[in-house]
Design an enzyme around this catalytic site. Sequence first.
Site, PDB file in Angstrom:
ATOM      1  N   GLN A  80      84.154  10.750  -1.354  1.00  0.00           N
ATOM      2  CA  GLN A  80      83.969  11.216  -2.722  1.00  0.00           C
ATOM      3  C   GLN A  80      83.662  12.711  -2.797  1.00  0.00           C
ATOM      4  OE1 GLN A  80      81.243   7.736  -4.291  1.00  0.00           O
ATOM      5  NE2 GLN A  80      82.198   8.825  -5.986  1.00  0.00           N
ATOM      6  N   HIS A  81      83.843  13.258  -3.985  1.00  0.00           N
ATOM      7  CA  HIS A  81      83.332  14.573  -4.410  1.00  0.00           C
ATOM      8  C   HIS A  81      84.060  15.786  -3.849  1.00  0.00           C
ATOM      9  CE1 HIS A  81      80.118  12.001  -5.678  1.00  0.00           C
ATOM     10  NE2 HIS A  81      79.533  11.930  -4.507  1.00  0.00           N
ATOM     11  N   ASP A 243      85.383   6.197  -1.593  1.00  0.00           N
ATOM     12  CA  ASP A 243      85.068   5.261  -0.515  1.00  0.00           C
ATOM     13  C   ASP A 243      83.964   4.281  -0.899  1.00  0.00           C
ATOM     14  OD1 ASP A 243      83.128   7.261  -0.530  1.00  0.00           O
ATOM     15  OD2 ASP A 243      83.295   7.715   1.604  1.00  0.00           O
TER      16      ASP A 243
END
Length: 503
Positions: A80-81, A243
Site C-alpha cells: 500500500q501507499h 496487500d
Amino acid sequence: MLVGVDCGTQSTKVVILDPALGRIVAQGQRSHELHEGANGRREQDPADWIRALEGAFDDALAAGQIDPQHIQAIGISGQQHGMVALGADGMPLYPAKLWCDTETSEHNAALIEALGGERGCLDALGLVLQTGYTASKVAWLREQHPELYQQIATLLLPHDYLNFWLTGERVTERGDASGTGYFDTRRQQWHQEIFHLIAPELDARRVLPRIIESHAPAGRIRSEIAARFGLREDVIVSSGGGDNMMSAIGTGNIAPGRVTLSMGTSGTVCAWSTDYPDGCDSQVASFSSSDGGWLPLVCTMNVTSATTRVREMFDLDITAFSAQVASSPRGAQGVQVLPFFNGERVPMLPRAEASFHGLDSRNTTPANLCRATMEGASYGLRYALECLGPLGANARQIRVVGGGAKSPLWRQMLADILNVEVVCPQVSEAAALGAAIQAAWCLGLQQGNEVTLNGLCERWVILDLSTRTLPEAAGVADYRSGYTRYRTLLEEVHGIAVGATVD
C-alpha cells in the site's frame, strides 16, 4: 486456472490456483531491492517489480507445468501507499517512495496542520494522515523535485501500476485508494479539495486513476503481455487491491467478528466492518475493504524487521535465533525493547529510534536481547489490537499470516500476550491467494454466474488446525505485567499516555 500476484516490499510472489482442485498448484517468487537513504528514505524502482513479476510468473508456470492457455484471470496485490508518478509516456518519473519511507514526516505534519489537526483529518477524510500515506510523498516531490512534479500525468499506487502494465488501463479500487490520504473513506471517493491542497498545480480529474468496483475488471491483458507468457488475449485482470485488503480476503476476513494479523516486515491488525467503523481509536486507518465494506486497520512498522536486525547483529540464522529466544524466560529477565528501528506508525512516532531498557550485568545476554525484541514487537501488536476498540476486544480467534506466524514459539507468545486463540490458514501467502480469489469473483460475475466472494472464501480459505494455539494462563499473567511495563516505557520515553487500563 487463476493467478494471484503479491508485490511486497522484499519480493513478488505468484500463485496459481486450480478452481477444480480448490488449491494452489504452483508458486514462484523473485526478490527486489530496497534502496534506503538518509532521513528514512526507502524507495524501489518499479521496473524491478516488473522483472520480479515476470520471473516469478515464469517460475510458477514451470514449477507446476501449467499450460498458460488455461489461465483465465489474474489478480494483483500490492504494497500500500507507494507513490508511482508517471509522465505522459507512462514511465515512472521518480523511484517509488514506499509505505515505510519516513522522509516525508515533516510534510505529513504540515498537511495535518493545514487540515485542522487530527479532528480536521477525521472530518474530511475519515482517518488521520500518516507519514506512510501517499499524500505527503506527493507534497515532498513537489518541493524537492519540482521539475519532475510538473511532468506528472498520472499518480498510481504499486498495484495500480502493475495493473497498468498488464492492461494499459489507469484505474484503482476503493480499498487501496483509501490509503492515499486524499480519498474520503466515508463517501468512498477522491477528495478533490484535499488533493488540490497537496498538489495545487495538478488536475485531480486528469492525474488520479478512475475508481472501479472491487468486483470489476481493471481490463483485459495487453496483447504484448499475453504473447510474453503464452496467455490467451481474453484473460481478465481484476481490480486487485492493497496487500492488506487482499490478505483479508485470503484469510476469509470478509465478515464481522474476524481479525487478521500479519507478522511480516511490518505488522498489521485489521477487522472487517459492514459500515464505517466509528468507535475506533483515531490512530486506526478506517480503510475501505476490497469487497464493498470497510477494513479498519492498524500498522506497526517493526515486526520481523526488528527481529531480523537483532538476529543479524548476533550473526544467527533463524533456527539459532529461535533457540536463543526459547532459552530465555518470559520477560527476558527484565530486559525490554521498544523496537522502533524504522520509526513507528502506531503510535505515531516516525522519527523514533529503537531502545533497550532494563539492562544490567546479569541479564545482558544474546538470549534475553533476542527474546525481548520479539516480545516488544508483540506488545506493539497488542497495542494495535486495542486501538480497534470493540472490533478487537470481541475477537475470539485471530488468523495470523506472514513470516513470523510460522514460528510456534512466536504464535504461543502472541496468544498469551493477546489472550486469544491464534491460528494460521493453510496457505501462508494470504495476499496472493486473496488476489486469486478476487480474480475468480470478478471472472465469475463477468461470465454471468451467481458467484459470491463469501462462497469462494468458504471453499478456498482453509485453516491449518495444527497451528491452532490457545493462551496459557501463566503466560497471560506474565505478559499482562510485561505489557504494563511496555506501556509505561512508551509514556516515559515517547510521551504516549498509558490510559485508564491495559487489560
